[in-house]
Write a protein that holds these residues in place. Structure first.
Motif, PDB file in Angstrom:
ATOM      1  N   GLN A  52       0.815  -1.205   0.000  1.00 14.86           N
ATOM      2  CA  GLN A  52       0.000   0.000   0.000  1.00 14.86           C
ATOM      3  C   GLN A  52       0.857   1.267   0.000  1.00 14.86           C
ATOM      4  OE1 GLN A  52      -3.272  -0.504  -0.350  1.00 14.86           O
ATOM      5  NE2 GLN A  52      -2.790  -2.690  -0.261  1.00 14.86           N
ATOM      6  N   GLY A  53       2.173   1.112  -0.113  1.00 13.33           N
ATOM      7  CA  GLY A  53       3.073   2.255  -0.019  1.00 13.33           C
ATOM      8  C   GLY A  53       3.810   2.524  -1.306  1.00 13.33           C
ATOM      9  N   GLY A  54       5.142   2.375  -1.269  1.00 11.86           N
ATOM     10  CA  GLY A  54       5.958   2.665  -2.426  1.00 11.86           C
ATOM     11  C   GLY A  54       6.912   3.818  -2.165  1.00 11.86           C
ATOM     12  N   PHE A  55       7.855   4.012  -3.067  1.00  9.66           N
ATOM     13  CA  PHE A  55       8.919   4.989  -2.907  1.00  9.66           C
ATOM     14  C   PHE A  55       8.397   6.416  -2.763  1.00  9.66           C
ATOM     15  CE2 PHE A  55      12.156   7.691  -5.211  1.00  9.66           C
ATOM     16  CZ  PHE A  55      13.055   7.758  -4.169  1.00  9.66           C
ATOM     17  N   GLN A  56       7.513   6.836  -3.650  1.00 10.89           N
ATOM     18  CA  GLN A  56       7.001   8.201  -3.594  1.00 10.89           C
ATOM     19  C   GLN A  56       6.206   8.447  -2.313  1.00 10.89           C
ATOM     20  OE1 GLN A  56       7.650  10.704  -5.850  1.00 10.89           O
ATOM     21  NE2 GLN A  56       9.055   9.259  -6.818  1.00 10.89           N
ATOM     22  N   ASN A  57       5.413   7.484  -1.911  1.00  9.15           N
ATOM     23  CA  ASN A  57       4.646   7.616  -0.673  1.00  9.15           C
ATOM     24  C   ASN A  57       5.575   7.681   0.533  1.00  9.15           C
ATOM     25  OD1 ASN A  57       2.026   7.314   0.935  1.00  9.15           O
ATOM     26  ND2 ASN A  57       3.189   5.557   1.664  1.00  9.15           N
ATOM     27  N   ALA A  58       6.619   6.842   0.534  1.00  6.95           N
ATOM     28  CA  ALA A  58       7.553   6.800   1.661  1.00  6.95           C
ATOM     29  C   ALA A  58       8.306   8.109   1.810  1.00  6.95           C
ATOM     30  CB  ALA A  58       8.534   5.641   1.486  1.00  6.95           C
ATOM     31  N   VAL A  59       8.686   8.733   0.686  1.00  5.39           N
ATOM     32  CA  VAL A  59       9.468   9.962   0.742  1.00  5.39           C
ATOM     33  C   VAL A  59       8.582  11.189   0.907  1.00  5.39           C
ATOM     34  CG1 VAL A  59      11.085  11.451  -0.503  1.00  5.39           C
ATOM     35  CG2 VAL A  59      11.331   8.966  -0.635  1.00  5.39           C
ATOM     36  N   VAL A  60       7.559  11.310   0.090  1.00  5.39           N
ATOM     37  CA  VAL A  60       6.763  12.542   0.052  1.00  5.39           C
ATOM     38  C   VAL A  60       5.656  12.550   1.096  1.00  5.39           C
ATOM     39  CG1 VAL A  60       5.317  14.019  -1.379  1.00  5.39           C
ATOM     40  CG2 VAL A  60       7.270  12.829  -2.397  1.00  5.39           C
ATOM     41  N   SER A  61       4.809  11.541   1.070  1.00  7.00           N
ATOM     42  CA  SER A  61       3.632  11.542   1.956  1.00  7.00           C
ATOM     43  C   SER A  61       4.016  11.344   3.418  1.00  7.00           C
ATOM     44  CB  SER A  61       2.651  10.442   1.526  1.00  7.00           C
ATOM     45  OG  SER A  61       2.208  10.668   0.197  1.00  7.00           O
ATOM     46  N   LYS A  62       4.970  10.457   3.670  1.00  2.12           N
ATOM     47  CA  LYS A  62       5.297  10.121   5.054  1.00  2.12           C
ATOM     48  C   LYS A  62       6.471  10.913   5.624  1.00  2.12           C
ATOM     49  CE  LYS A  62       3.182   5.615   5.375  1.00  2.12           C
ATOM     50  NZ  LYS A  62       3.263   4.293   6.002  1.00  2.12           N
ATOM     51  N   ARG A  63       7.316  11.480   4.720  1.00  2.00           N
ATOM     52  CA  ARG A  63       8.505  12.174   5.235  1.00  2.00           C
ATOM     53  C   ARG A  63       8.708  13.555   4.616  1.00  2.00           C
ATOM     54  NH1 ARG A  63       8.952   6.894   5.194  1.00  2.00           N
ATOM     55  NH2 ARG A  63       9.675   5.849   7.103  1.00  2.00           N
ATOM     56  N   ARG A  64       7.714  14.052   3.925  1.00  2.00           N
ATOM     57  CA  ARG A  64       7.659  15.418   3.413  1.00  2.00           C
ATOM     58  C   ARG A  64       8.784  15.779   2.447  1.00  2.00           C
ATOM     59  NH1 ARG A  64       7.356  19.342   8.199  1.00  2.00           N
ATOM     60  NH2 ARG A  64       8.917  17.918   9.051  1.00  2.00           N
ATOM     61  N   GLY A  65       9.262  14.799   1.709  1.00  5.46           N
ATOM     62  CA  GLY A  65      10.188  15.079   0.628  1.00  5.46           C
ATOM     63  C   GLY A  65      11.647  14.855   0.946  1.00  5.46           C
ATOM     64  N   VAL A  66      12.449  14.832  -0.119  1.00  6.44           N
ATOM     65  CA  VAL A  66      13.882  14.568   0.007  1.00  6.44           C
ATOM     66  C   VAL A  66      14.564  15.619   0.874  1.00  6.44           C
ATOM     67  CG1 VAL A  66      16.063  14.379  -1.265  1.00  6.44           C
ATOM     68  CG2 VAL A  66      13.987  13.351  -2.200  1.00  6.44           C
ATOM     69  N   SER A  67      14.138  16.884   0.742  1.00  4.53           N
ATOM     70  CA  SER A  67      14.800  17.955   1.500  1.00  4.53           C
ATOM     71  C   SER A  67      14.668  17.768   3.002  1.00  4.53           C
ATOM     72  CB  SER A  67      14.234  19.319   1.089  1.00  4.53           C
ATOM     73  OG  SER A  67      12.844  19.379   1.345  1.00  4.53           O
ATOM     74  N   GLN A  68      13.608  17.075   3.459  1.00  7.68           N
ATOM     75  CA  GLN A  68      13.438  16.806   4.889  1.00  7.68           C
ATOM     76  C   GLN A  68      14.211  15.572   5.336  1.00  7.68           C
ATOM     77  OE1 GLN A  68      11.681  18.867   7.011  1.00  7.68           O
ATOM     78  NE2 GLN A  68      11.626  20.171   5.195  1.00  7.68           N
ATOM     79  N   LEU A  69      14.588  14.736   4.381  1.00 10.43           N
ATOM     80  CA  LEU A  69      15.360  13.531   4.698  1.00 10.43           C
ATOM     81  C   LEU A  69      16.857  13.787   4.654  1.00 10.43           C
ATOM     82  CD1 LEU A  69      13.526  10.680   2.744  1.00 10.43           C
ATOM     83  CD2 LEU A  69      13.737  10.908   5.207  1.00 10.43           C
ATOM     84  N   ARG A  70      17.278  14.608   3.695  1.00 12.49           N
ATOM     85  CA  ARG A  70      18.698  14.828   3.476  1.00 12.49           C
ATOM     86  C   ARG A  70      19.337  15.515   4.674  1.00 12.49           C
ATOM     87  NH1 ARG A  70      18.764  17.991  -1.189  1.00 12.49           N
ATOM     88  NH2 ARG A  70      18.885  16.141  -2.515  1.00 12.49           N
ATOM     89  N   SER A  71      20.487  15.017   5.073  1.00  8.64           N
ATOM     90  CA  SER A  71      21.202  15.579   6.222  1.00  8.64           C
ATOM     91  C   SER A  71      21.559  17.039   5.981  1.00  8.64           C
ATOM     92  CB  SER A  71      22.486  14.778   6.479  1.00  8.64           C
ATOM     93  OG  SER A  71      23.269  15.391   7.479  1.00  8.64           O
TER      94      SER A  71
END
Length: 379
Positions: A52-71
């Motif tokens: 029910q997820g996937g890469f885009q959901n994991a990054v954008v929906s659950k973690r608000r995008g790459v900029s919020q993940l990147r150190s």
């Protein structure tokens, strides 16, 4: 089945770390050092592999995008990397590596995806088809049934990772569970219980009741019932009382500690795949906390389940069965957080071997600097 190694680059607090993992790992560090973020890297793999997820959901929906993940410490190389090696109890170890960034529209894009089984490379992207159609790089092959046939056991392993951090207030309001599925904070916790087959539910509730009596001696019985009018499941507990039928309480009357311990016990009984626990000592008496590791070890020994536990508690770490190779020390620096296995530090080994209690050795190493200045608040 277990994670053997984890490598992170530019992931939240971590500029670059690589750690070997045991069947049981305790994550110890000061506030905001990245304990939850380290666990989240494993959850990230779970979210990608979730049907029910996937890469885009994991990054954008659950973690608000790459900029919020990147150190925030990433400079020259801004690519985020998550790599792990796992033992699936089949011939050879499996490894999975995902490198990703974002395009000009801030859309997460895969730069590389690699799957290996032992020394054999099963997948290495981008391939020719990806180069001809870059939109393919918005999805991993891990999440695609049509593409993961040769390593589907890896996808299934990731998808079954279980994370639980019960927020008692959410459990007390089961109406919030409507529309929620698999909420790790307990929004649909009672609904998860209700979906269990009746023999399994009955057996687990009986075992949990017996264990809870250690913390709450007056507890006699736990039941799960659905409201006949709304269909919402409710937990009710019977406590010893001098007046007949007067001792029943619903989940909204149970203490934080009772609900948290109930959730912990349920999680330990539920499944055989890796379990991620955040500060299981919260709301529990120190005397109970001291025996949690032994209790977990006895339960998990039966199915060899891997468990990751973040903690601040010296009481939790006072269990004699905990080895220094099971402790990850998270140390904040000017360039992000370093992660070290306690057994790799000669001074730690020497002190423990000389008889110094384990909490007295490792807890001070992760204490926030200048903590004594807090007493000056209000001056």
């Amino acid at each position: 089945m277990m994670f053997k190694r984890l490598l992170l680059e530019n992931w939240k607090n971590f500029l670059k770390i690589e750690i070997e993992l045991q069947r049981r790992m305790f994550l110890l560090g000061p506030n905001a050092s990245g304990k939850s973020n380290l666990l989240d890297a494993i959850r990230f793999l779970r979210d990608i592999a979730d049907p029910q997820g996937g890469f885009q959901n994991a990054v954008v929906s659950k973690r608000r995008g790459v900029s919020q993940l990147r150190s925030l410490h990433a400079r020259r190389h801004s690519t985020v990397v998550v790599e792990t090696q796992v033992d699936l109890d089949v011939d050879g170890l499996w490894s999975y590596r995902l490198e990703f960034t974002q395009d000009n529209q801030r859309r997460p894009m895969i730069q590389r995806e690699v799957v290996k089984h032992g020394d054999i490379t099963v997948l290495d992207r981008p391939d020719d088809a990806d180069k001809q159609d870059e939109s393919r790089l918005t999805q991993t092959h891990l999440e695609q049934v049509s593409s993961n046939k040769t390593f589907r056991q890896l996808q299934e392993f990731f998808a079954r990772v279980h994370y639980l951090h019960i927020v008692p207030q959410l459990v007390r309001e089961p109406e919030r569970s409507i529309g929620r599925t698999g909420d790790p904070y307990g929004g649909d916790f009672l609904e998860q219980l209700a979906r269990a087959k009746k023999p399994i539910l009955t057996s687990r509730l009986d075992r949990i009741s017996k264990s809870l009596r250690v913390a709450v001696p007056s507890l006699q019985e736990i039941q799960l019932l659905r409201d006949p009018a709304t269909g919402v499941p409710h937990l009710r507990s019977l406590y010893a009382h001098w007046r007949k039928d007067a001792g029943w309480q619903s989940e909204d009357q149970l203490s934080d500690g009772t609900l948290r311990l109930f959730g912990l016990l349920w999680a330990l009984l539920d499944g055989v795949h890796p379990l991620l626990l955040e500060e299981p000592e919260l709301s529990l008496h120190p005397r109970l906390v001291r025996y949690l590791p032994t209790m977990m070890a006895r339960l998990l020994r039966k199915n060899a389940r891997q468990v990751f536990i973040s903690t601040h508690s010296p009481d939790l770490l006072s269990d004699d069965g905990i080895g220094i190779e099971e402790i990850l020390l998270l140390i904040p620096t000017a360039e992000g957080t370093d992660v070290m296995v306690a057994s790799d530090l000669a001074e730690v080994r020497t002190l423990v071997e000389s008889g110094v209690p384990l909490p007295d050795v490792v807890v001070p190493r992760t204490a926030p600097r200048g903590a004594e200045q807090l007493v000056m608040f209000g001056e």
